[in-house]
Design an enzyme around this catalytic site. Structure first.
Site, PDB file in Angstrom:
ATOM      1  N   HIS A 250      -4.698  -3.290   6.358  1.00 27.47           N
ATOM      2  CA  HIS A 250      -4.438  -3.619   5.168  1.00 27.47           C
ATOM      3  C   HIS A 250      -5.946  -4.059   4.469  1.00 27.47           C
ATOM      4  CE1 HIS A 250      -2.774  -4.779   1.270  1.00 27.47           C
ATOM      5  NE2 HIS A 250      -3.072  -6.152   1.531  1.00 27.47           N
TER       6      HIS A 250
ATOM      7  N   ASP B 252       0.875  -1.247  -0.042  1.00 27.95           N
ATOM      8  CA  ASP B 252       0.059   0.049  -0.036  1.00 27.95           C
ATOM      9  C   ASP B 252       0.788   1.304  -0.118  1.00 27.95           C
ATOM     10  OD1 ASP B 252      -2.366  -1.744   0.455  1.00 27.95           O
ATOM     11  OD2 ASP B 252      -1.564  -2.043   2.427  1.00 27.95           O
TER      12      ASP B 252
END
Length: 329
Positions: A187, A159
């Site tokens: 996440h 990410d």
């Protein structure tokens, strides 16, 4: 010649592992002078496919690889492991709620946590990639009796890279110019890519990108939903990019962090930093010190906008923890 480091990889016949194993074997993760023993864990139906992966690893004749063990037995796979990379998990399917996925994968990570505690090195580091990785990591931690909580990590480096790439494209600069990017929280689609503390060319992002509305909306949404966009585009989830981020996370965890920078990784919270609740696996800005220890970067300003985003992601993590309470010992 250094003593070999034993690296166990689960889901070893899967797509992520296929993009990961050859780079570990080549020395990209632990160093070009670090020999490794690879222990590869799969479920019985995938052992034939795993044999093919082993054959390819053998055919590369990597000088650093001292031994390869392929097995469906967790005790054998985790025996003496210094790094456990828990990549394998059941993917989310159409119509499946996140809670359903937690229930299925959670039981796998109960067993793996116990097997790690019983067989791995007592200073073993555990890194979870299989989703939902934060809560799977928490389950493994609770079941790996005797291992320190600070040895457990889950992935948000992917990410972070997605966020850096978006900022670089918007600013029209190489991605190497983007530093100090933090992913906070889970996440998942609630994660918060913190542009307020990130820098481009050493300057605050907001000094370089004046489009604050884009930063607060399109940028965040694009990073949060990037995984889904990749599935829609290629008909399969991220594999090579996930493997790259997994490898780079471990590299970051074993290599002292550059002065003034940090990286994103999920770790166990003690309730003393940034108002984060205690007892979850949460992504935070992290540094690796010269002695190999890890510290959370402290003192970053958190404005009201960021506070709301961070709290929302932590709320989801608390909900996930409640959903798997029966798996936490």
């Amino acid at each position: 010649m250094k003593n070999p480091v034993t690296v166990t990889v689960t889901g070893a016949a899967g797509n992520i592992a296929y993009s990961l194993l050859f780079r570990i074997a080549a020395g990209e993760m632990l160093g070009a002078d670090q020999p490794v023993v690879l222990k590869l864990l799969e479920i019985p139906p995938c052992l034939d496919k795993l044999k093919g992966v082993v054959m390819e690893l053998e055919d590369c004749a990597f000088p650093l690889v001292k031994e390869i063990v392929a097995t469906a037995d967790p005790a054998e796979a985790f025996k003496g492991a210094d790094w456990c990379m828990l990549v394998g998990s059941v993917p989310r399917k159409a119509g499946m709620e996140r809670k359903d996925l937690l229930g299925i994968n959670g039981k796998v990570f109960v067993g793996q946590g116990k097997a790690i505690a019983e067989n791995a090195s007592k200073d073993c580091k555990v890194f979870v990639v299989g989703n939902p990785c934060n809560t799977n990591c928490l389950i493994a931690l609770h079941n790996a009796t005797g291992l320190p909580s600070q040895n457990f990590f889950a992935m948000t480096q992917l990410d972070e890279y997605r966020a850096k790439s978006q900022l670089a494209a918007k600013a029209g600069v190489p991605v190497s110019e983007v530093t100090n990017m933090t992913i906070w929280g889970n996440h998942s689609s609630t994660q918060y890519p913190d542009f307020t503390n990130a820098k481009i060319g050493g300057k605050p992002v907001t000094d370089v990108i004046s489009d604050t509305e884009w930063l607060k909306t399109t940028f965040i949404s694009t990073v949060q939903k990037r995984g889904a966009a990749i599935i829609a585009a290629r008909g399969a989830s991220s594999a090579a990019s996930a493997a790259n981020a997994a490898l780079m996370t471990v590299k970051n965890l074993v290599t002292p962090t550059a002065e003034g920078d940090w990286f994103s990784v999920c770790s166990f919270t003690d309730g003393t930093k940034y108002g984060l609740p205690a007892g979850i696996i949460c992504s935070m800005p992290t540094r690796t010190n010269a002695d190999g220890s890890h510290t959370i970067v402290e003192g970053l300003p958190i404005d009201a906008f960021s506070r709301e985003k961070i709290d929302a992601s932590c709320k989801e993590l608390l909900e996930e923890r409640a959903d798997v309470a029966d798996l936490l010992k």
